[in-house]
Design a protein around this motif. Structure first.
Motif, mmCIF file in Angstrom:
data_model
loop_
_atom_site.group_PDB
_atom_site.id
_atom_site.type_symbol
_atom_site.label_atom_id
_atom_site.label_comp_id
_atom_site.label_asym_id
_atom_site.label_seq_id
_atom_site.Cartn_x
_atom_site.Cartn_y
_atom_site.Cartn_z
ATOM 1 N N TYR A 147 44.753 40.328 45.623
ATOM 2 C CA TYR A 147 43.650 41.269 45.440
ATOM 3 C C TYR A 147 44.181 42.674 45.154
ATOM 4 N N LYS A 148 45.152 43.122 45.948
ATOM 5 C CA LYS A 148 45.688 44.470 45.773
ATOM 6 C C LYS A 148 46.438 44.606 44.450
ATOM 7 N N LYS A 204 43.726 44.893 41.867
ATOM 8 C CA LYS A 204 43.025 46.171 42.030
ATOM 9 C C LYS A 204 43.868 47.351 41.531
#
Length: 67
Positions: A51-52, A55
């Protein structure tokens, strides 16, 4: 929320993103682009690091060893 608080929150978010990006990139370099190893290195779950990475716009392939 006042304008001052809004600007302060935006700055804080950018600083946190920048710091997280630096930590993840350094871990990816140490682990040759291996996201699972980088996640273990940073004590994150694979789901969180994916996710990071998405993102923050990080490209793990850039840190893989070229054969």
């Amino acid at each position: 929320m006042t304008v001052y608080m809004d600007i302060t929150c935006q700055l804080l978010c950018r600083l946190v993103d920048s710091y997280e990006r630096e930590l993840i990139v350094e871990s990816l370099k140490r682990n040759h682009g291996n996201m699972s190893a980088a996640a273990r290195d940073l004590d994150l779950s694979p789901r969180v690091i994916h996710y990071k990475i998405r993102k923050l716009g990080i490209t793990p392939e850039w840190y893989q060893d070229k054969v």
